[in-house]
Design a protein around this motif. Structure first.
Motif, short mmCIF file in Angstrom:
data_model
loop_
_atom_site.label_atom_id
_atom_site.label_comp_id
_atom_site.label_asym_id
_atom_site.label_seq_id
_atom_site.Cartn_x
_atom_site.Cartn_y
_atom_site.Cartn_z
N GLU A 24 -0.71 4.90 -1.30
CA GLU A 24 -1.32 5.65 -1.99
C GLU A 24 -1.37 7.34 -1.82
N LYS A 26 -3.57 10.63 -3.16
CA LYS A 26 -4.33 11.03 -3.94
C LYS A 26 -4.25 12.62 -4.40
N ASN A 27 -5.42 13.02 -5.33
CA ASN A 27 -4.85 14.18 -5.91
C ASN A 27 -3.54 14.77 -7.06
N ARG A 64 -1.85 4.40 -11.44
CA ARG A 64 -2.97 5.19 -10.99
C ARG A 64 -4.30 3.51 -11.07
N GLY A 67 -10.35 6.70 -11.16
CA GLY A 67 -11.01 7.11 -10.34
C GLY A 67 -12.25 7.14 -10.71
N THR A 71 -13.31 12.52 -11.77
CA THR A 71 -11.85 12.76 -10.32
C THR A 71 -10.56 11.85 -10.82
N GLY A 73 -7.71 9.58 -10.70
CA GLY A 73 -7.36 8.37 -9.50
C GLY A 73 -6.29 8.83 -9.14
N THR A 74 -6.28 7.67 -7.91
CA THR A 74 -5.02 6.87 -6.52
C THR A 74 -3.79 6.61 -6.96
N LYS A 116 -4.45 21.83 -5.55
CA LYS A 116 -5.68 20.42 -4.50
C LYS A 116 -4.86 20.24 -3.88
N ILE A 118 -2.59 17.18 -1.93
CA ILE A 118 -2.06 16.34 -2.06
C ILE A 118 -1.66 14.93 -1.01
N LYS A 129 -9.92 -0.01 6.16
CA LYS A 129 -10.71 0.50 5.34
C LYS A 129 -12.01 1.45 6.26
#
Length: 182
Positions: A24, A26-27, A64, A67, A71, A73-74, A116, A118, A129
């Protein structure tokens, strides 16, 4: 062990095997248009930045997730092999260790907008999780210092250089808490 618990463990095991070669990210900023080709290009660019080439045929699937509001999405990437997934994650860690002042971030992708970080991590099952979250919360109030995941499993370590402990369930955390209270 009840049938329900046994079934949950089997489902988690199957889901972990399905995600064995998946990461995954993110950002990652969205692009317009965004499709498999553009997302593949972004992952390949990240691969060249972290010195881990990713040929397009080695990306089995990419998409993707939606999100939350405001935001991005991952991005989920399924590689053709588990070893490529491990190499990509390790290369990301190595890059960030070598570039502590300029860790992997959106500016590396020439993205517009605020810079941002990553984040690249292995894809975990819902149960893992949760266990990872609970373990991170546990170490905040204990003598343990490190918590991480590897191959879909959660590990903790008291201090650098000491052996790691596999956390298989919430029961393991309860046992550690009881040991601490003695």
């Amino acid at each position: 062990m009840t049938c329900y618990v046994t079934l949950e463990l089997k489902v988690d095991y199957l889901e972990r095997n399905l995600k064995a070669a998946t990461i995954e990210i993110k950002n990652i900023p969205t692009s317009n248009p965004e499709n498999i080709t553009t997302l593949t290009g972004i992952v390949q660019k990240l691969g060249s930045i972290i010195n881990q080439p990713v040929p397009a045929p080695d990306i089995k699937n990419i998409f993707r997730l939606r999100g939350k509001k405001e935001t991005v999405g991952t991005v989920v990437v399924e590689f053709s092999t588990t070893s490529l997934k491990e190499q990509f994650i390790q290369s990301t860690k190595n890059y960030n260790k070598q570039h502590t002042g300029n860790r992997l971030n959106t500016s590396h992708l020439q993205a517009t907008g605020p810079r941002k970080p990553i984040f690249v991590s292995e894809a975990l099952t819902a149960a893992t999780k949760r266990l990872h979250y609970l373990t991170r919360e546990f170490i905040k109030n204990s003598e343990y210092e490190q918590c991480w995941t590897a191959n879909g499993k959660v590990y903790i370590r008291e201090k650098e250089g000491l052996p790691s402990r596999l956390i298989k369930s919430e029961e393991d955390l309860l046992k550690l808490r009881r040991e601490k209270d003695k």
